[in-house]
Scaffold this motif. Structure first.
Motif, PDB file in Angstrom:
ATOM      1  N   LEU A   1      -6.140  -1.778  13.923  1.00 44.65           N
ATOM      2  CA  LEU A   1      -6.003  -3.148  14.424  1.00 44.65           C
ATOM      3  C   LEU A   1      -5.679  -3.174  15.907  1.00 44.65           C
ATOM      4  CD1 LEU A   1      -3.987  -4.755  11.479  1.00 44.65           C
ATOM      5  CD2 LEU A   1      -6.380  -5.175  12.058  1.00 44.65           C
TER       6      LEU A   1
ATOM      7  N   GLY B   1      -3.671   1.892   9.651  1.00 44.51           N
ATOM      8  CA  GLY B   1      -4.024   0.477   9.619  1.00 44.51           C
ATOM      9  C   GLY B   1      -3.622  -0.213  10.909  1.00 44.51           C
TER      10      GLY B   1
ATOM     11  N   LEU C   1      -3.603  -1.660   6.514  1.00 36.52           N
ATOM     12  CA  LEU C   1      -4.178  -2.799   7.222  1.00 36.52           C
ATOM     13  C   LEU C   1      -3.518  -4.105   6.788  1.00 36.52           C
ATOM     14  CD1 LEU C   1      -7.983  -1.876   7.165  1.00 36.52           C
ATOM     15  CD2 LEU C   1      -6.549  -2.129   9.209  1.00 36.52           C
TER      16      LEU C   1
ATOM     17  N   SER D   1     -11.829  -3.610  10.862  1.00 30.17           N
ATOM     18  CA  SER D   1     -11.021  -2.392  10.787  1.00 30.17           C
ATOM     19  C   SER D   1     -11.276  -1.639   9.494  1.00 30.17           C
ATOM     20  CB  SER D   1      -9.530  -2.741  10.898  1.00 30.17           C
ATOM     21  OG  SER D   1      -9.236  -3.373  12.127  1.00 30.17           O
ATOM     22  N   LEU D   2     -11.418  -2.393   8.396  1.00 32.08           N
ATOM     23  CA  LEU D   2     -11.690  -1.774   7.107  1.00 32.08           C
ATOM     24  C   LEU D   2     -13.038  -1.065   7.122  1.00 32.08           C
ATOM     25  CD1 LEU D   2     -10.906  -1.284   4.163  1.00 32.08           C
ATOM     26  CD2 LEU D   2     -11.977  -3.490   3.592  1.00 32.08           C
TER      27      LEU D   2
ATOM     28  N   PHE E   1      -9.335  -7.639  10.240  1.00 28.53           N
ATOM     29  CA  PHE E   1      -9.108  -6.843   9.039  1.00 28.53           C
ATOM     30  C   PHE E   1     -10.409  -6.258   8.516  1.00 28.53           C
ATOM     31  CE2 PHE E   1      -9.388  -6.724   4.391  1.00 28.53           C
ATOM     32  CZ  PHE E   1      -8.381  -5.809   4.097  1.00 28.53           C
TER      33      PHE E   1
ATOM     34  N   GLY F   1      -1.399  -6.096   9.452  1.00 27.74           N
ATOM     35  CA  GLY F   1      -1.949  -7.406   9.768  1.00 27.74           C
ATOM     36  C   GLY F   1      -1.019  -8.544   9.415  1.00 27.74           C
TER      37      GLY F   1
ATOM     38  N   LEU G   1      -5.324   3.356   3.849  1.00 28.10           N
ATOM     39  CA  LEU G   1      -5.800   2.530   4.960  1.00 28.10           C
ATOM     40  C   LEU G   1      -5.828   1.063   4.583  1.00 28.10           C
ATOM     41  CD1 LEU G   1      -7.149   2.201   7.778  1.00 28.10           C
ATOM     42  CD2 LEU G   1      -9.344   2.458   6.592  1.00 28.10           C
TER      43      LEU G   1
ATOM     44  N   SER H   1       3.631  -3.687  13.129  1.00 33.93           N
ATOM     45  CA  SER H   1       2.517  -3.015  13.793  1.00 33.93           C
ATOM     46  C   SER H   1       2.958  -2.390  15.105  1.00 33.93           C
ATOM     47  CB  SER H   1       1.377  -4.012  14.033  1.00 33.93           C
ATOM     48  OG  SER H   1       0.236  -3.364  14.533  1.00 33.93           O
TER      49      SER H   1
END
Length: 501
Positions: free
Chosen positions: A62, A58, A274, A71-72, A68, A278, A270, A284
């Motif tokens: 990013l 995740g 994320l 990325s998803l 988000f 996020g 995942l 991160s």
């Protein structure tokens, strides 16, 4: 779905006999030894991909500058499509009863196949090294947080234990791996759910939803990274387990259970990864340095030991499959040693590489991304060629000729090798790895193709991986159709005819 043709004793032995070192190497699995149904493929593939490392992806996604939702989408498409490629390659296993890099000889020739075998070997050894190193660093981080010491001594002990467990699994072979993956699936699955429940309050949707959207190029970069980090990292080993299935097993079942088993855990992890990454820029950033250990910083102390168990087991699950397949790839490259010796040799290399990562390397993520992208290009080219060759064939492989340079598949046919070289050259010209200085020669086609050069907007989209996959596939469809038809027009060869490699 057809039932297995195994004898009762053989079927009972698959689950109850005393474990012993697998003697099979590159040889064809006899019909009497083939057992199970496509559904059994769920366990090794789920167990190999349920690692909490999936949460860290995740943060990796990013890091491309995507939101988000971008990325998803990149993660879902990249994971499912790349593991679907594994499912297609797995069909070759039940059609040919041999390891992936032996079946590849149908496309490359018996000795021409040594080129992709070497590339496959390097990739799998690299992956098992990364997983072993991550398990070691995660253990040290947990011990440090508990106040039990997370220094050099802890890392050495952790590395020895993780390395030993991985090597033993790889040396023992198929039966132990299948049992081990079932245990890993259950234990890591339960503990991962507990982890998610414990850290759910660290998710702040307002922060996650405020992450700005990236460009199309950023999205493609994240998508390609997901493909190379998941399915394209396994595609060269995808038939190593399906070769034990009865030949009558449904191809759709092989594809479906491989894709489902491999994709399920990464997709769930995942999403949560994320949300966590996020919600916290600090978390991160920490994941970039220590992808597993950073996840412990938001855990209550009492769950640190269970987390260490789930982290180590999940990573070992992937490393065991890698070391088994890396040994087979080494044999396919022309090394004449028993399979279990090849697995042991790869284990030694794995431990040596892990020592470098754990004790000397200071930039894990940059080197990791460089490794994935660089080897992802030739593996993508091989995958395209393998899939096109498989699509062109209407009959099962002639198993005897897979081992004879004088057989129908040839010795060193030039077309597949030239397509591989061309696709790899194109691919490396369209990728960049600025975080890994030893790879700054890549990206040499970005400027001539009008994509802005190595500092332009397309520099980190990693188009080269997709280009190599497409060129390998289309080039083989266009140039190898006549060759495949001529091969399949020949009568089956006797198993003992000619000289085998």
């Amino acid at each position: 779905m057809a039932e297995s043709t195994d004898t009762p004793d053989r079927r009972a032995g698959a689950t109850g006999r005393q474990l012993q070192v697998e003697t099979h190497g590159l040889d064809v699995i006899a019909d009497a030894e083939r057992k199970g149904t496509p559904r059994t493929l769920f366990w090794p593939w789920f167990g190999a991909n349920v690692s909490v490392l999936g949460l860290s992806y995740g943060a990796f996604a990013l890091g491309f500058g995507t939101s988000f939702w971008q990325s998803l989408a990149a993660g879902v498409i990249g994971i499912v499509v790349s593991f679907l490629l594994c499912g297609f390659v797995a069909v070759a296993g039940k059609r040919g009863s041999a390891p992936t890099m032996v079946l590849s000889r149908a496309a490359y020739g018996v000795r021409g196949n040594r080129l992709p075998s070497v590339i496959s070997w390097v990739l799998t050894v690299g992956w098992e090294t990364v997983l072993c190193a991550l398990a070691t660093m995660a253990t040290a981080t947990v011990f440090d947080r508990l106040g039990w010491g997370g220094g050099t001594g802890t890392k050495v002990v952790a590395l020895v234990l993780v390395g030993a467990l991985t090597v033993v699994g790889g040396v023992m072979g198929f039966d132990l791996i299948m049992r081990l993956q079932t245990v890993i699936t259950v234990v890591t699955g339960v503990l991962t759910v507990v982890y998610i429940a414990l850290v759910a309050d660290h998710i702040h949707w307002s922060t996650v939803s405020a992450v700005p959207a990236g460009s199309t190029q950023d999205f493609i970069g994240a998508l390609v990274f997901m493909m190379t980090g998941f399915g394209l990292g396994w595609v060269n080993a995808a038939a190593d387990y399906s070769r034990y299935l009865p030949r009558s097993s449904a191809g759709r079942g092989v594809i479906g259970w491989t894709t489902f088993g491999a994709s399920l855990a990464p997709l769930l992890l995942l999403v949560f990864g994320l949300l966590l990454a996020g919600s916290s820029a600090k978390l991160s950033a920490g994941i970039a340095a220590d992808p597993i250990g950073a996840l412990t910083t938001i855990l209550p102390t009492w769950f640190l030991v269970p987390f260490a168990v789930v982290a180590v087991l999940g990573l070992v699950g992937g490393a065991v499959l890698d070391i088994y397949s890396s040994g087979l790839a080494l044999l396919s490259a022309g090394i004449k040693i028993p399979r279990y010796v090849a697995a042991f040799v790869d284990g030694v290399l794995m431990i040596a590489g892990s020592i470098y990562i754990v004790f000397f390397a200071d930039d894990f993520l940059g080197q990791f991304m460089g490794f994935l992208t660089t080897l992802g290009v030739p593996i993508a080219a091989w995958c395209g060629i393998m899939l096109a060759d498989l699509a062109l064939r209407r009959r099962d492989y002639d198993e005897g000729d897979l081992y004879r340079p004088t057989g129908r598949y040839g010795d060193v046919p030039p077309v597949p090798l030239l397509v591989t070289v061309a696709a790899t050259a194109l691919g490396w010209g369209l990728v960049t790895n600025s975080a890994a200085g030893w790879l700054d020669w890549q990206g040499y086609l970005l400027d001539p193709f009008g994509l802005g050069g190595k500092s332009g907007s397309w520099a980190y989209a990693n188009l080269g991986v997709l280009a190599a996959l497409v060129l390998g596939f289309l080039g083989t469809l266009a140039l190898s159709r006549t060759r495949v038809r001529a091969q399949e027009a020949q009568a089956p060869s006797p198993r003992d005819a000619g000289a085998a490699v």
